[in-house]
Design a protein around this motif. Sequence first.
Motif, PDB file in Angstrom:
ATOM      1  N   LEU A 264       0.808  -1.436   0.273  1.00  0.00           N
ATOM      2  CA  LEU A 264      -0.251  -0.169  -0.234  1.00  0.00           C
ATOM      3  C   LEU A 264       0.656   1.079  -0.470  1.00  0.00           C
ATOM      4  CD1 LEU A 264      -2.298  -0.802   2.379  1.00  0.00           C
ATOM      5  CD2 LEU A 264      -2.592  -0.727   0.007  1.00  0.00           C
TER       6      LEU A 264
ATOM      7  N   ILE B 287      -7.509  -5.765  -2.533  1.00  0.00           N
ATOM      8  CA  ILE B 287      -7.653  -4.095  -3.431  1.00  0.00           C
ATOM      9  C   ILE B 287      -8.350  -3.747  -4.215  1.00  0.00           C
ATOM     10  CG2 ILE B 287      -5.077  -3.132  -3.849  1.00  0.00           C
ATOM     11  CD1 ILE B 287      -6.790  -0.185  -2.912  1.00  0.00           C
TER      12      ILE B 287
ATOM     13  N   PHE C 155     -11.317  -2.536   0.782  1.00  0.00           N
ATOM     14  CA  PHE C 155     -10.407  -3.946   1.515  1.00  0.00           C
ATOM     15  C   PHE C 155     -10.717  -4.914   1.613  1.00  0.00           C
ATOM     16  CE2 PHE C 155      -8.325   0.563   1.282  1.00  0.00           C
ATOM     17  CZ  PHE C 155      -7.259   0.500   1.141  1.00  0.00           C
TER      18      PHE C 155
END
Length: 691
Positions: free
Chosen positions: A321, A381, A399
Motif C-alpha cells: 500500500l 484492494i 479492502f
Amino acid sequence: MFGGILGVLVVLIALLIIFWRWDWFVPLIDRKASAALNRPVTIAHLHVRLGLTTTVSVDDLDIKQPAGFEQEKDDFASARRITVSANVWRYLTGGGLFLPNILVDTPKGDIVSLLDGKNNYTFGSTSNPSKGSSSSSSIPRIGDLTITNGDIRLAIARMHTDMHALVHTTPAQNGDDGSVVIDLKGQYAKAPITGHIVGGSLLTLTNETHPYPIDARLANGPTYVTLRGTVDDPLHFKGTRLALHFAGPDMALLYALTGVPIPHTPAYNVTGNLNYTAARIRFDNFMGRMGSSDIGGDIAVDPHAAPPYVDARLHSHRVDLQDLGGFIGAKPGSGPSKEAATSNQILPDQKINVPKLNAVNATLTYHGDHIENKKLPLDNIDADIKVQNGAIDVRHLNFAVGRGTLGMVATLNPAKDGDFATKLKVDVARLDIARLMQSTGTFKGQGTLGGHITLDSTGNSVANLVARGNGGVTLVVDHGGDVSALLPDLLGLKIGSAVLSAIGIPTRSDLQCFIADLPLRRGVLQTHSLLLQTSNTRTIGTGTVDMRNDTLDYHVTTRSLHFNILSLPGAVNISGPIRSPTVLPGAELIGRTAAAVGLGVLFPPAALLPTIQFGVGKGSVCEDAIQQANAAPAAGIAPGSTTGAGKAVVQPAHSAPKAVASQHKRRKAVTSPPKSAAQIHDAWLKKMHHD
C-alpha cells in the motif's frame, strides 16, 4: 525573305538555348513563395532538367522569420540545396504523382512558440478539402528520400522545451530499404532530453504491404523509454507490432511525454504492447514493477475526445500500500520522509493538481490480489474511480480483511480557488481485530470492529479537507480481545503503554467492548461517547482532537468494575501533538498518590486506604452506549450490523439513509426508546463515581 526570317528565328532559338537561364524565374518564385508563406523567401539559383522524369533543384533556400519573431537569431528555415524529381508522364496519364527522388542537403529549421501562444509556424487559414476528396490521394508516392545534416530546433515555451532534432537518412543496402535517423538533444519539459530514433525509409512508410520498422530510445531526465517493432500501413492505421518500455523513478514524470496525468509513484519498470487504430491508442498487456509491487493491465486513450479520454484497467498480484501513497496525496516509498518525521502533521498535504485533472477524462479500475504491508496486512484492494470534467468520483475503494470489509465512496467536485467540494463515507464492516493485529503476534481474541466515518468538506488535500470538514466517526468493537496488546499497537508502543499504565488497566485485560462516537465539527473531533470496558475496568474519555493543527486535549478516566486494592486509577490528561502527546495524571490521581505517600509515612498500613475501590458494577453501559451510537451516530450512519458474525456487506453511499431508517425501525420494535446523549453520559458518571 521567308528563308531569312526563318533563319533569324533559328538563330534566336539557338541563342535562347545557349544563353537560357532558369535563374530568370528566381524573382518570380521569390515573390510567389513570399506571398504564399507570408514571410520573405529567397533562393539563389534554380535548375531544371526537363524530360519524362523532370528534375528541379533550388540552391540556398532561405525563409525568414515572420513578423514578431525578428529577435530569433536563426531563420525560420533554410537548406543548401533541395532537389526533386517528378515522373511527369505518369502524372499526365492519370497514374498519380510519383517522386522517384528527393534530396535535401543541410536543411535547418527554427520552430518557435511563445508563452502567449503566438508561434512562427502558422501560415494562415486554408480552405477545407471537399467532402469527396480522399486524404490518401493527395499524398504523393515517394521513391527515395535523402536527407543530409538536418538540424531542426523546437522551442515551445509553454512546455519548457528547447531541443534540436538532428536528421539524416541512410541508403538502401544489404536488401533493406534504408532508414531515417533522428537524434534528439536539448531540454524537454524542464528536463534534459536525448534520443535516438531509427525509422524505415519514406518508401516503406507509404507502402501498404510493407511493415514500417521503428527502433527508438529516449531519455527525458530520469525517465527512459524504448519503442521497437513495426507498423502496418501507418497512414491508414492497419495495426502494429510494437513493444513499448517505460522506466523511471516516478510515473508522474510521464505526464510530459504522454499528456496523461498520473499520481506520484515509486520507481517503476513496465513493458507492454503499443497498438493504435484511427479511434484509439492502446497500451495492452503491460506488466512490470512499481516500487515493491507488481503492476499490469491495459490502458486505452481516445485522443479525438476533448479532453482526451483514458480508460485504464490495472491489476497487481502482490501490492504494498505504501506504493499507492501518491494516489491519496502522500509521498510513496518505503518510509516517512525526514520532513514528516520532524513535523506534527499526520495526514498527507499533497495538493490535488487541478490543471492535470482537467487535461483528461478517465476511468480507472484497479484490483490487487494480495496486499503486503507490515502494519496493516489486508487481503486485497478493489477500486473504481472516474474523473470527468475535473471532478473525481470514487465509486468504490474496498479492502478485504478476512470476512470483513473496509470500503470507501467519495465525490470531489471542483469549487473555487482550486478547492474541491468533497463528500466521503467509509464503511468499516466486521473487521477482525486479530487479523488487523496479526503482524504483532500479541493480540488474542475474536473482537470485530464496525462502524462508519463520514466527511463533508471543501479543500484541495487530504489534510485540509479534514481540517475544514464536518462529519464524524462511529466505531464499535464487541466480544473480546486483549486490550493490553491492542492499545499499544494502535497508539504506538511507547505512548500506548504509558496510557495503559496511567489509566490503571491491568496487564492482559480482556476487552469486552469499545465504542467511539466522535463528531467532527470544522476540523475538531469532539466526543459524544468514548467507552472502553475490559473484564476488570471501565474507561471513558472526553475532550477534543484538533485536526487543524494535529493536536489533542483529552481526558481519560478509569474505574474498577470490582472491589480492588492497590489501584490508583483516576483521570489522565493526554495533550499536545498527536505524534508525541504528553500523558500526565489528573488531580484525583495525584491526590490519591499523595495521600497514599502521606499515610504511608505516618502509619504504613494506612497507605492502602486511598487505593481501595469498591467497583462501579458491570451494569449495561456497553449496551446503552451501542444503543446511543445507533440512535444518534456522530458519523450520521448507525453502526447497525457492521460487527458480529457473518459476511460483511458494505452499503453504497446513496442507500445509507434508508438503511439507517430501517435499522431504527427494527430496534424500536425490540428495545425501549433510546436515551439522550446527556442521559447516558450522566449515567456513566454516576456509575463511575459510585464507590
